[in-house]
Design an enzyme around this catalytic site. Sequence first.
Site, PDB file in Angstrom:
ATOM      1  N   TYR A 135       0.821  -1.224   0.000  1.00  0.00           N
ATOM      2  CA  TYR A 135       0.000   0.000   0.000  1.00  0.00           C
ATOM      3  C   TYR A 135       0.848   1.265   0.000  1.00  0.00           C
ATOM      4  O   TYR A 135       0.392   2.320  -0.404  1.00  0.00           O
ATOM      5  CB  TYR A 135      -0.940   0.033   1.206  1.00  0.00           C
ATOM      6  CG  TYR A 135      -2.103  -0.943   1.134  1.00  0.00           C
ATOM      7  CD1 TYR A 135      -2.228  -1.844   0.094  1.00  0.00           C
ATOM      8  CD2 TYR A 135      -3.068  -0.953   2.117  1.00  0.00           C
ATOM      9  CE1 TYR A 135      -3.277  -2.743   0.043  1.00  0.00           C
ATOM     10  CE2 TYR A 135      -4.141  -1.846   2.067  1.00  0.00           C
ATOM     11  CZ  TYR A 135      -4.221  -2.745   1.030  1.00  0.00           C
ATOM     12  OH  TYR A 135      -5.265  -3.626   0.985  1.00  0.00           O
ATOM     13  N   LYS A 190       2.623 -15.205   2.798  1.00  0.00           N
ATOM     14  CA  LYS A 190       2.569 -15.880   1.494  1.00  0.00           C
ATOM     15  C   LYS A 190       4.016 -16.211   1.148  1.00  0.00           C
ATOM     16  O   LYS A 190       4.536 -15.862   0.072  1.00  0.00           O
ATOM     17  CB  LYS A 190       1.887 -14.951   0.469  1.00  0.00           C
ATOM     18  CG  LYS A 190       1.516 -15.589  -0.846  1.00  0.00           C
ATOM     19  CD  LYS A 190       0.372 -16.580  -0.756  1.00  0.00           C
ATOM     20  CE  LYS A 190       0.170 -17.257  -2.105  1.00  0.00           C
ATOM     21  NZ  LYS A 190      -0.688 -18.443  -2.029  1.00  0.00           N
ATOM     22  N   ASP A 222      -3.981 -17.756   1.743  1.00  0.00           N
ATOM     23  CA  ASP A 222      -5.128 -18.404   1.084  1.00  0.00           C
ATOM     24  C   ASP A 222      -5.752 -19.437   2.016  1.00  0.00           C
ATOM     25  O   ASP A 222      -6.985 -19.530   2.130  1.00  0.00           O
ATOM     26  CB  ASP A 222      -4.718 -19.026  -0.268  1.00  0.00           C
ATOM     27  CG  ASP A 222      -3.352 -19.693  -0.235  1.00  0.00           C
ATOM     28  OD1 ASP A 222      -2.602 -19.500   0.746  1.00  0.00           O
ATOM     29  OD2 ASP A 222      -3.022 -20.421  -1.185  1.00  0.00           O
ATOM     30  N   ASP A 246      -6.078  -6.252   5.708  1.00  0.00           N
ATOM     31  CA  ASP A 246      -7.224  -5.478   5.218  1.00  0.00           C
ATOM     32  C   ASP A 246      -8.343  -6.438   4.812  1.00  0.00           C
ATOM     33  O   ASP A 246      -9.510  -6.289   5.204  1.00  0.00           O
ATOM     34  CB  ASP A 246      -6.738  -4.657   4.004  1.00  0.00           C
ATOM     35  CG  ASP A 246      -7.737  -3.631   3.534  1.00  0.00           C
ATOM     36  OD1 ASP A 246      -8.794  -3.494   4.169  1.00  0.00           O
ATOM     37  OD2 ASP A 246      -7.457  -2.964   2.511  1.00  0.00           O
ATOM     38  N   ASP A 250     -11.921  -7.828   7.310  1.00  0.00           N
ATOM     39  CA  ASP A 250     -13.318  -7.654   6.858  1.00  0.00           C
ATOM     40  C   ASP A 250     -14.030  -9.005   6.798  1.00  0.00           C
ATOM     41  O   ASP A 250     -15.209  -9.111   7.126  1.00  0.00           O
ATOM     42  CB  ASP A 250     -13.379  -6.994   5.479  1.00  0.00           C
ATOM     43  CG  ASP A 250     -13.468  -5.480   5.596  1.00  0.00           C
ATOM     44  OD1 ASP A 250     -13.102  -4.955   6.664  1.00  0.00           O
ATOM     45  OD2 ASP A 250     -13.890  -4.830   4.618  1.00  0.00           O
TER      46      ASP A 250
END
Length: 368
Positions: A135, A190, A222, A246, A250
């Site tokens: 980001y 990852k 994942d 992020d 959620d």
Amino acid sequence: MKIAILPGDGIGTEIVAEAVRVLNVLDLPFESETALVGGAAYEAHGHPLPESTLALAKAADAILFGAVGDWKYDSLERALRPEQAILGLRKHLGLFANLRPALCYEQLTHASSLKPELVAGLDILIIRELTGDIYFGQPRGRRTAVDGHFPGAEEAFDTMRYSRPEIERIAHVAFQAARKRSKRVTSVDKANVLETFQFWKDVVTEVHQQYPDVALDHMYVDNAAMQLVKAPKKFDVLVTGNMFGDILSDEAAMLTGSIGMLPSASLDKNNKGLYEPSHGSAPDIAGQGVANPLATILSVAMMLRFSLDQAESADRIERAVQAVLTAGLRTADIWSEGTVRVSTREMGDAVVAALTGNTIVKSLTTRI
Ligand code: NAD
């Protein structure tokens, strides 16, 4: 204690008003000052994070934040959009650790999109690194590709990066938080594909040496996304980078039924923090008096616990919220057959009453 109160836009003003009433009945020694932020600040001062608001936030011990944004600002240049206020506050205040508890209240298990038995008793804490990762990594932009599958074509690119100190400090936050819970941390990465996350994994493993009493495991993102909907209760503290956090936070929010129930904290290295509900300004319901103020009220509890050293008052707020739910009071987002639908203000009244004597809870429940 000095608290900066930044209600923001949309339902932000409605829910923060209730949270402030809750804070006031606790009779704690604090001063507070309110300032504009987001779209409201842009309208008044031409900037979503005016100097005066930033100065107030910097001087405070803690910040209570509502939400910012409205679709009407979507055509503004990016730097002037309301959401930039929150990014600016994170950057200027060094708020690098985002803590989001995902707690499924027994009274609300039916409101989750998962089967009640999968979420009953769910209590996990997602810790997201907030200031690094893809980001913020430079360089980024658009250019003409010189290599890859289509040399000469227009392409866009971002840079994923984490430095050792950035990973170390968020790992410490996770291990220390786990010590106050059931002493288990899952680090999500990852590492099988990304160099940045192999480094993340290595550094988290090194920091873990200092916390032999806490169990650490590693999980690819994942798989973590899958496990969160398959068996969410097996997590305790989950720590991850900015982008994965992020998305996963959620996802975890929805396990608990309504985003209107979820508080959050963003902390700096001294535990000074910005406290806000996990949701946005909900322009679709703003001004109707139907928004759920509990996420913001629970954010006050987090603020008292993490930044203001008032754990007992934090416990009182959380017990009051439990009492109100047990009494059957529900805002529209969590309402179901057999419970009492209340407005934002009435929910605030009920929490205040539970903290001070319970009469309003009784008067509202007689409405059934
Ligand atoms: P949102 O979280 O505002 O709303 C999503 C849905 O959840 C809507 O249907 C809304 O009505 C509902 N909802 C949210 N909070 C609720 C509450 N307390 N009670 C009952 N229902 C609630 O997300 P969005 O619609 O994608 O975004 C709206 C605006 O908020 C956008 O401008 C966005 O940029 C901004 N936003 C701000 C923040 C922040 O201030 N930290 C975070 C996310 C989104």
